[in-house]
Design a protein around this motif. Structure first.
Motif, PDB file in Angstrom:
ATOM      1  N   ALA A   1       0.836  -1.199   0.000  1.00 25.42           N
ATOM      2  CA  ALA A   1       0.000   0.000   0.000  1.00 25.42           C
ATOM      3  C   ALA A   1       0.874   1.254   0.000  1.00 25.42           C
ATOM      4  CB  ALA A   1      -0.919   0.002   1.226  1.00 25.42           C
ATOM      5  N   GLU A   2       1.982   1.209   0.781  1.00 26.01           N
ATOM      6  CA  GLU A   2       2.871   2.379   0.824  1.00 26.01           C
ATOM      7  C   GLU A   2       3.539   2.615  -0.521  1.00 26.01           C
ATOM      8  OE1 GLU A   2       5.420   1.530   4.096  1.00 26.01           O
ATOM      9  OE2 GLU A   2       3.896   2.146   5.565  1.00 26.01           O
ATOM     10  N   ARG A   3       3.967   1.476  -1.153  1.00 24.71           N
ATOM     11  CA  ARG A   3       4.614   1.605  -2.467  1.00 24.71           C
ATOM     12  C   ARG A   3       3.632   2.186  -3.478  1.00 24.71           C
ATOM     13  NH1 ARG A   3       7.883  -3.026  -1.795  1.00 24.71           N
ATOM     14  NH2 ARG A   3       6.250  -4.369  -2.593  1.00 24.71           N
ATOM     15  N   PHE A   4       2.398   1.659  -3.420  1.00 22.34           N
ATOM     16  CA  PHE A   4       1.356   2.118  -4.336  1.00 22.34           C
ATOM     17  C   PHE A   4       1.134   3.625  -4.145  1.00 22.34           C
ATOM     18  CE2 PHE A   4      -3.296   2.806  -4.954  1.00 22.34           C
ATOM     19  CZ  PHE A   4      -3.329   2.605  -6.323  1.00 22.34           C
ATOM     20  N   ARG A   5       1.073   4.033  -2.888  1.00 19.16           N
ATOM     21  CA  ARG A   5       0.842   5.449  -2.546  1.00 19.16           C
ATOM     22  C   ARG A   5       1.998   6.309  -3.089  1.00 19.16           C
ATOM     23  NH1 ARG A   5      -3.500   8.476  -1.066  1.00 19.16           N
ATOM     24  NH2 ARG A   5      -2.447  10.382  -1.638  1.00 19.16           N
ATOM     25  N   ALA A   6       3.263   5.764  -2.927  1.00 21.12           N
ATOM     26  CA  ALA A   6       4.428   6.532  -3.393  1.00 21.12           C
ATOM     27  C   ALA A   6       4.383   6.690  -4.910  1.00 21.12           C
ATOM     28  CB  ALA A   6       5.709   5.825  -2.961  1.00 21.12           C
TER      29      ALA A   6
END
Ligand code: ADP
Length: 445
Positions: free
Chosen positions: A80-85
């Motif tokens: 989710a964090e990677r997607f957000r980045a």
């Protein structure tokens, strides 16, 4: 350890902590079965050793499951964090909305393009980013899509207008995709601000118009001395007729038919001079790029007459061979005349030192098109320029600018037509261009 274990029991949903009920139920089931089996082992053996082993295995299973859940949660959170980045670092604005049009996600590029912070927009209706009439119609679009499934823009892209926080309206490229997760449905829009592209396109159009105009002025500049000569004739005639009329009047014969005749001739010659000036003015004026139905034969005759001023003095024979009853076709009259003037002037220059000095200007009806042919018996195309004849700034002339043919080509192409050259079998060059009987794009003035 206890925290890790507990972390395994919760998950992340839309940035909020949420209990993972399937996982909790699995754990409870392991606990119930483990305790049940341990109790049964004790009942069967009446030994606490078996019951203890059963409870120990149950405890190990519980911890192992808890840790594996934790790994899954961690992997999900990292994804989710990677997607957000990725979303935040995207160059294009990315906005996600739910099925009611409420914004769920607003990335950094969207903040930059629209001037709003994500916190000001998330949870609000996305129509706050749209000018009228989309602002009021957008809810209807979504409802209509959800009830009928008929997409106007979803799944495709389109150029529309958006509204900045400060109220400015600007053009964007918008593409929308649909997302479905579980029962909830939403839409994701990718937006690119096209203001700069529009500005540079407008600049290119303005510069092209300027260049087309300059080239027209340059063509007229080359004709200046011939034009002066052409104008000199009616002016001299006017002076002569006026002088005779003055003498008749001086003799006191104010009613003489001769006086009327000479005054009439004076007016005729003044008209002729006026016509030359008007033709010249309309040709060099910065024209609008409007297109109207025009008769090709009339356009060709007018332009050739303008371009061949003085040609007869050089001993060049100009001949017309015009197709009969050509229907009017849509064109920018001044631009097409500019092409003809360029081609005819080039032909005259190629003929100047030739033995046979013949120029034929022809119109032909072709299927779905009309063709203009300019055939000279001049020196022919020089081999050094033959391959790249339509390249700008390519010239074999001492004072040439080398832009006439490239501008002529872009004018004809903007009319969805084609311009090309071929050798004249009898020596010299033939230039041809074809205009379709239909419409055309913009090309400058
Ligand atoms: P310019 O006339 O300023 O040189 P153009 O783009 O109109 O620019 O023409 C480019 C070159 O193409 C000319 O310099 C000439 O060498 C060649 N050319 C054009 N028309 C003819 C023609 N009818 N006969 C021979 N050569 C030609």
């Amino acid at each position: 350890m206890v925290r890790d274990f507990l972390t395994g029991l919760v998950g992340i949903k839309k940035d909020r902590i949420a209990w993972q009920w399937p996982k909790l139920l699995t754990l409870l089931a392991i606990l119930a079965i483990g305790v049940g089996l341990s109790f049964a082992a004790y009942e069967a053996s009446r030994s606490w050793v078996w019951a203890g082993i059963g409870l120990g295995v149950t405890a190990i299973l519980l911890v192992a499951f808890g840790l594996s859940f934790r790994e899954t949660v961690r992997a999900e959170r990292q994804a989710a964090e990677r997607f957000r980045a990725v979303i935040d670092n995207a160059h294009d604005a990315i906005i996600a909305i739910d099925s009611l049009g409420r914004v769920e996600m607003f990335n950094r590029a969207a903040e930059r393009i629209f001037g709003f912070q994500a916190a000001e927009v998330v949870g609000q209706n996305v129509n706050m980013l749209m000018p009228a009439p989309y602002h009021d119609e957008h809810d209807g679009y979504i409802k209509n899509y959800i009830t009928t499934g008929t997409a106007k823009i979803i799944g495709t892209g389109r150029e529309v207008e958006a509204q900045h926080k400060d109220g400015t309206i600007f053009p964007i490229d918008l593409s929308i995709g649909e997302m479905q997760s579980g029962n909830s449905r939403g839409f994701i829009g990718v937006i690119r601000d096209t203001t700069e592209r529009h500005q540079s396109e407008r600049r290119v159009r303005e510069l092209t118009a300027e260049l087309v105009h300059i080239s027209r002025l340059s063509a007229m500049g080359q004709l200046a001395s011939s034009l002066a000569h052409e104008l000199n004739q009616p002016l001299t005639a006017i002076a002569n007729y006026a002088e005779v009329a003055r003498q008749i009047a001086a003799m006191g014969d104010g009613n003489s038919p001769k006086l009327r005749e000479f005054l009439g001739k004076t007016v005729e010659q003044a008209d002729r001079a006026g016509q030359i000036i008007r033709r010249l003015r309309s040709f060099v004026e910065k024209g609008s790029t409007e297109r109207h139905p025009e008769e090709l034969n009339r356009i060709v005759t007018e332009a050739t007459n303008l371009a061949t001023i003085g040609a007869r003095v050089d001993g060049i024979r100009v001949e017309f061979d015009l197709a009969e009853a050509l229907p009017a076709i849509s064109m920018d009259k001044i631009q097409i005349q500019q092409v003809i003037v360029n081609l005819v002037r080039n032909a005259i220059e190629a003929l100047r030192d030739a033995k046979r000095r013949e120029l034929v200007v022809q119109t032909i009806a072709a299927s779905g098109a009309q063709e203009v042919v300019i055939r000279d018996t001049g020196h022919g195309i020089h081999p050094s320029v033959a391959e790249k004849l339509f390249t700008p700034f390519l010239t074999t002339k001492k004072d040439g600018m080398g832009i006439g043919l490239s501008i002529s080509q872009s004018i004809i192409e903007s009319h969805e037509g084609r311009l090309w050259a071929e050798p004249n079998p009898g020596g010299g060059t033939i230039f041809r261009f074809r205009l379709p009987s239909g419409g055309a794009r913009e090309a400058g003035a």
